[in-house]
Motif scaffolding. Structure first.
Motif, PDB file in Angstrom:
ATOM      1  N   PHE A  82       0.858  -1.183   0.000  1.00  0.00           N
ATOM      2  CA  PHE A  82       0.000   0.000   0.000  1.00  0.00           C
ATOM      3  C   PHE A  82       0.895   1.234   0.000  1.00  0.00           C
ATOM      4  N   MET A  83       0.778   2.057  -1.023  1.00  0.00           N
ATOM      5  CA  MET A  83       1.577   3.281  -1.092  1.00  0.00           C
ATOM      6  C   MET A  83       0.734   4.485  -0.703  1.00  0.00           C
ATOM      7  N   GLY A  84       1.249   5.253   0.237  1.00  0.00           N
ATOM      8  CA  GLY A  84       0.594   6.489   0.631  1.00  0.00           C
ATOM      9  C   GLY A  84       1.145   7.657  -0.164  1.00  0.00           C
ATOM     10  N   PRO A  85       0.929   8.873   0.310  1.00  0.00           N
ATOM     11  CA  PRO A  85       1.445  10.041  -0.400  1.00  0.00           C
ATOM     12  C   PRO A  85       2.971  10.015  -0.446  1.00  0.00           C
ATOM     13  N   HIS A  86       3.519  10.616  -1.503  1.00  0.00           N
ATOM     14  CA  HIS A  86       4.976  10.669  -1.634  1.00  0.00           C
ATOM     15  C   HIS A  86       5.348  11.899  -2.448  1.00  0.00           C
ATOM     16  N   ALA A  87       6.566  12.391  -2.248  1.00  0.00           N
ATOM     17  CA  ALA A  87       6.997  13.586  -2.972  1.00  0.00           C
ATOM     18  C   ALA A  87       8.502  13.790  -2.811  1.00  0.00           C
ATOM     19  N   TYR A  88       9.062  14.489  -3.744  1.00  0.00           N
ATOM     20  CA  TYR A  88      10.463  14.932  -3.695  1.00  0.00           C
ATOM     21  C   TYR A  88      10.650  15.890  -2.526  1.00  0.00           C
ATOM     22  N   MET A  89      11.841  15.834  -1.921  1.00  0.00           N
ATOM     23  CA  MET A  89      12.184  16.812  -0.895  1.00  0.00           C
ATOM     24  C   MET A  89      13.493  17.487  -1.268  1.00  0.00           C
ATOM     25  N   SER A  90      13.443  18.790  -1.437  1.00  0.00           N
ATOM     26  CA  SER A  90      14.612  19.571  -1.832  1.00  0.00           C
ATOM     27  C   SER A  90      15.555  19.784  -0.651  1.00  0.00           C
ATOM     28  N   PRO A  91      16.878  19.804  -0.895  1.00  0.00           N
ATOM     29  CA  PRO A  91      17.824  20.106   0.190  1.00  0.00           C
ATOM     30  C   PRO A  91      17.727  21.554   0.666  1.00  0.00           C
ATOM     31  N   SER A  92      16.929  22.364  -0.029  1.00  0.00           N
ATOM     32  CA  SER A  92      16.777  23.764   0.381  1.00  0.00           C
ATOM     33  C   SER A  92      16.063  23.909   1.715  1.00  0.00           C
ATOM     34  N   VAL A  93      15.461  22.820   2.229  1.00  0.00           N
ATOM     35  CA  VAL A  93      14.771  22.909   3.523  1.00  0.00           C
ATOM     36  C   VAL A  93      15.753  22.941   4.692  1.00  0.00           C
ATOM     37  N   TYR A  94      17.044  22.673   4.427  1.00  0.00           N
ATOM     38  CA  TYR A  94      18.041  22.690   5.500  1.00  0.00           C
ATOM     39  C   TYR A  94      18.673  24.077   5.624  1.00  0.00           C
ATOM     40  N   PRO A  95      19.099  24.424   6.822  1.00  0.00           N
ATOM     41  CA  PRO A  95      19.755  25.723   6.995  1.00  0.00           C
ATOM     42  C   PRO A  95      21.175  25.771   6.440  1.00  0.00           C
ATOM     43  N   ASP A  96      21.795  24.616   6.167  1.00  0.00           N
ATOM     44  CA  ASP A  96      23.135  24.580   5.591  1.00  0.00           C
ATOM     45  C   ASP A  96      23.069  23.982   4.186  1.00  0.00           C
ATOM     46  N   LEU A  97      24.144  24.102   3.417  1.00  0.00           N
ATOM     47  CA  LEU A  97      24.141  23.707   2.017  1.00  0.00           C
ATOM     48  C   LEU A  97      24.725  22.327   1.749  1.00  0.00           C
ATOM     49  N   VAL A  98      25.332  21.706   2.754  1.00  0.00           N
ATOM     50  CA  VAL A  98      25.975  20.409   2.540  1.00  0.00           C
ATOM     51  C   VAL A  98      24.925  19.304   2.735  1.00  0.00           C
ATOM     52  N   ARG A  99      23.998  19.226   1.807  1.00  0.00           N
ATOM     53  CA  ARG A  99      22.869  18.293   1.876  1.00  0.00           C
ATOM     54  C   ARG A  99      22.555  17.770   0.481  1.00  0.00           C
ATOM     55  N   VAL A 100      21.745  16.741   0.421  1.00  0.00           N
ATOM     56  CA  VAL A 100      21.328  16.178  -0.861  1.00  0.00           C
ATOM     57  C   VAL A 100      19.808  16.023  -0.876  1.00  0.00           C
ATOM     58  N   PRO A 101      19.204  15.938  -2.073  1.00  0.00           N
ATOM     59  CA  PRO A 101      17.757  15.711  -2.154  1.00  0.00           C
ATOM     60  C   PRO A 101      17.396  14.304  -1.676  1.00  0.00           C
ATOM     61  N   THR A 102      16.119  14.125  -1.352  1.00  0.00           N
ATOM     62  CA  THR A 102      15.630  12.793  -1.001  1.00  0.00           C
ATOM     63  C   THR A 102      14.150  12.718  -1.384  1.00  0.00           C
ATOM     64  N   TRP A 103      13.509  11.623  -1.003  1.00  0.00           N
ATOM     65  CA  TRP A 103      12.089  11.426  -1.314  1.00  0.00           C
ATOM     66  C   TRP A 103      11.352  11.070  -0.034  1.00  0.00           C
ATOM     67  N   SER A 104      10.248  11.723   0.207  1.00  0.00           N
ATOM     68  CA  SER A 104       9.402  11.425   1.365  1.00  0.00           C
ATOM     69  C   SER A 104       8.263  10.512   0.919  1.00  0.00           C
ATOM     70  N   TYR A 105       7.912   9.544   1.774  1.00  0.00           N
ATOM     71  CA  TYR A 105       6.822   8.636   1.391  1.00  0.00           C
ATOM     72  C   TYR A 105       6.310   7.853   2.583  1.00  0.00           C
ATOM     73  N   LEU A 106       5.099   7.289   2.386  1.00  0.00           N
ATOM     74  CA  LEU A 106       4.485   6.380   3.350  1.00  0.00           C
ATOM     75  C   LEU A 106       4.178   5.076   2.623  1.00  0.00           C
ATOM     76  N   ALA A 107       4.443   3.950   3.284  1.00  0.00           N
ATOM     77  CA  ALA A 107       4.172   2.650   2.664  1.00  0.00           C
ATOM     78  C   ALA A 107       3.889   1.607   3.742  1.00  0.00           C
ATOM     79  N   VAL A 108       3.001   0.685   3.403  1.00  0.00           N
ATOM     80  CA  VAL A 108       2.725  -0.462   4.268  1.00  0.00           C
ATOM     81  C   VAL A 108       2.920  -1.729   3.436  1.00  0.00           C
TER      82      VAL A 108
END
Length: 209
Positions: A82-108
């Motif tokens: 079962f897949m719930g909502p999912h979406a890209y997450m930008s590294p811009s949400v962090y206060p520093d720049l040494v980050r990478v993108p990821t994906w948020s999701y829910l699954a059962v």
């Protein structure tokens, strides 16, 4: 599935299944290769323990012409995803720049044992439960259809129930990175419908006020 402890949320399994009942049913074909059917699933909570999702039953049906019907009879142990909502997450949400993108999701993921259900009455009961979940107003119309129509329709499906053997619930919302939560929630809340659902889940988890 890979399930780090910070994303392990078994208490939310029922909610995710109810809100996202269209599942992938997976078992092996006669050559041992995974065979997948996408279908709506009805969650039937346990009547003995309302807090124990492992005691729940899951109800479904496939077309009689679908080869999966025979695979289920021959090899009744299956995986449901079962897949719930999912979406890209930008590294811009962090206060520093040494980050990478990821994906948020829910699954059962549910490992289950299939039991085939015979007879028109059992099939009709499953269809009525699905109708009740998704379009209650159609129930009266279904009941009034002539048997000359409903009997061939019921004969064209194979119905089954699935007993839960194991269940895994993954809610991956960057819980372990609190410095990102405010900006992440703001971005998702302003986004598309799936992103807005993730923002709701952040609030459900108490990640933001």
């Amino acid at each position: 599935m890979y399930l780090p402890k910070q994303f392990d949320h078994p208490s939310h399994a029922r909610t995710i299944i109810r809100e996202n009942p269209f599942a992938s049913l997976i078992s092996n074909d006669d050559d041992g290769f995974p065979f997948v059917t996408h279908l709506p699933i009805k969650l039937q909570p346990s009547t003995t323990d309302e807090n124990d999702v492992s005691s729940d039953l899951l109800l479904g049906h496939v077309a009689k012409g679908n080869p999966h019907a025979n695979y289920l009879k021959q090899r009744p142990e299956v995986l449901l995803v079962f897949m719930g909502p999912h979406a890209y997450m930008s590294p811009s949400v962090y206060p520093d720049l040494v980050r990478v993108p990821t994906w948020s999701y829910l699954a059962v993921h549910v490992k289950a044992q299939v039991r085939m259900l015979e007879g028109e009455e059992a099939k009709d009961a499953i269809l009525k439960q699905l109708i009740s979940d998704h379009e209650p107003s159609y129930a009266q119309q279904w009941r009034q259809l002539p048997s000359s129509y409903t009997e061939p329709m019921l004969n064209a499906i194979v119905a089954f129930e699935m007993r839960v053997l194991n269940i895994q619930t993954k809610v991956k919302l960057n819980q372990h990175r609190p410095e990102s939560h405010a900006a992440m929630h703001a971005a998702y809340e302003a986004g598309n419908p799936s992103e807005k659902e993730l923002a709701l889940w952040m609030r459900r988890l108490g990640m933001v006020a």
